[in-house]
Design an enzyme around this catalytic site. Sequence first.
Site, PDB file in Angstrom:
ATOM      1  N   SER A   1     -12.926   5.668  -6.107  1.00  0.00           N
ATOM      2  CA  SER A   1     -13.677   6.626  -6.205  1.00  0.00           C
ATOM      3  C   SER A   1     -15.540   6.706  -6.865  1.00  0.00           C
ATOM      4  O   SER A   1     -16.108   7.397  -6.483  1.00  0.00           O
ATOM      5  CB  SER A   1     -13.769   8.062  -5.278  1.00  0.00           C
ATOM      6  OG  SER A   1     -12.679   8.818  -6.135  1.00  0.00           O
TER       7      SER A   1
ATOM      8  N   GLY B   1      -5.545   5.448  -8.447  1.00  0.00           N
ATOM      9  CA  GLY B   1      -7.490   4.044  -8.184  1.00  0.00           C
ATOM     10  C   GLY B   1      -8.128   4.066  -8.624  1.00  0.00           C
ATOM     11  O   GLY B   1      -9.477   2.975  -8.793  1.00  0.00           O
ATOM     12  N   SER B   2      -8.904   6.032  -8.629  1.00  0.00           N
ATOM     13  CA  SER B   2     -10.129   5.784  -8.558  1.00  0.00           C
ATOM     14  C   SER B   2     -11.090   5.742  -9.663  1.00  0.00           C
ATOM     15  O   SER B   2     -12.618   5.518  -9.857  1.00  0.00           O
ATOM     16  CB  SER B   2     -10.112   7.283  -8.353  1.00  0.00           C
ATOM     17  OG  SER B   2      -9.969   7.580  -6.557  1.00  0.00           O
TER      18      SER B   2
ATOM     19  N   THR C   1      -7.283  10.010  -8.454  1.00  0.00           N
ATOM     20  CA  THR C   1      -6.209  10.537  -8.090  1.00  0.00           C
ATOM     21  C   THR C   1      -5.149   9.124  -7.613  1.00  0.00           C
ATOM     22  O   THR C   1      -3.755   9.862  -8.130  1.00  0.00           O
ATOM     23  CB  THR C   1      -6.193  11.248  -6.464  1.00  0.00           C
ATOM     24  OG1 THR C   1      -6.425  12.618  -6.561  1.00  0.00           O
ATOM     25  CG2 THR C   1      -4.470  11.779  -5.935  1.00  0.00           C
TER      26      THR C   1
ATOM     27  N   LYS D   1     -19.005  12.780 -12.726  1.00  0.00           N
ATOM     28  CA  LYS D   1     -18.452  12.007 -11.736  1.00  0.00           C
ATOM     29  C   LYS D   1     -19.460  13.558 -10.911  1.00  0.00           C
ATOM     30  O   LYS D   1     -18.874  14.799 -11.480  1.00  0.00           O
ATOM     31  CB  LYS D   1     -17.483  11.711 -11.140  1.00  0.00           C
ATOM     32  CG  LYS D   1     -17.021  11.016 -10.005  1.00  0.00           C
ATOM     33  CD  LYS D   1     -15.580  10.822  -9.871  1.00  0.00           C
ATOM     34  CE  LYS D   1     -15.378  10.753  -8.307  1.00  0.00           C
ATOM     35  NZ  LYS D   1     -13.166   9.882  -8.432  1.00  0.00           N
TER      36      LYS D   1
END
Length: 397
Positions: free
Chosen positions: A270, A293-294, A291, A190
């Site tokens: 994200s 759910g990403s 952090t 990422k």
Amino acid sequence: HDGRSPPAAPLNRRTHEIDDLLQSLPVGLFTADRDGRVTSANAAFGALVQGTVTSTVGLPPWANAHPGDRANAELTWRRCVEEGRDVRIEFRVWHGEGRMTWVRIDASAAANADGSPAGYAGTALDHTDTVATQVLLDRIAAVDAPGSAIGLRSVLAVDAAAVAVAHERDSERAQGKIRGPLHGIPVMIKDNIEAVGLPGTAGASSLADRTVTADSPIAQRLRDAGAVIVAATNLSEWANFRGFAPMNGWTARGGFTRNPYQLAIDPSGSSSGSACAAASSLAAVTVGTETDGSILQPSGDQSVVGLKPTVGLVASQGIIPISSAQDTAGPMARTVRDAALLLDALRVPGRTVMGHRVPESYAADLDDIEPRRLRLAWDLSCAEGILSPGDPDQAVI
């Protein structure tokens, strides 16, 4: 397009275009009967294994293997065929003029209605690290890049040194040096994770001119395990920590990431690009961050395996931060085993995290799991609150 959601895909855009493009890759396809004899093969298979298609039919797929590999390949094939098990074999093939490639055979066993073995369907892939990396880069250009056939936009930047690194891994393998379980495997990370050769901007134009001068600990661990870090993936800008209405999968630098299973719907975030790249076979495995759910949300929405490790299991230095109590990187992949192998490479050394003992190897522990004993955990509020009584999704749950 109103600037708040991805532009709608044309009505005639079919999601199986991705599958069509997959078929055009240099992947050998073959079938074999219950005795292990090859009964059909496509041109790519013949080129990889034999040099001609007709000579493969009736012959085992290791027939042109290097003499040092042939006995082991034959023994593995025979044992698996006799026991009706799936097969994975790797061997060297000489193509003349001193050129050698690694070929990997994957064959799945099929059974008749009565449970008796019916035969095999399998693939052969040139496993040379340089070729594997170049094939994925070509695929990114074909289906992911802006203006390409589909324009998934999961990749924000490609490391210009990726092919050179893959060639280095080939040279090491030829000398008998294997760095680790990810040797030569193409990996994407990422864009909020620092790695030399990649931007590490979290998708923000305000960081576009910075230069990453050192690898983050997890990037270094990936390289130590032999991985080829191919690219940085797109995300929700600043990992969705920007204002009260951030857009999933959008950054100023990378645009909108699409959901490969339905191009017009939310890819979630994200770690949108990491999920999309894994789901679309643009990399073997990818790294996301979470952090809250990403990793899990885009993994669920794009049908890949995602895991948020316990905070502290994976080093957080060199990742643009949100919360020191919640931030962590984690694996995203198409299978549980691939995710476990990646987690083994990412994790910090040691046997305890947050005062709890952790396995020495997550991938090794999978061998001790009985699938029939697995249970599904689900949120009662999804069946009793958000979903109304009689909702078909509730009935499925």
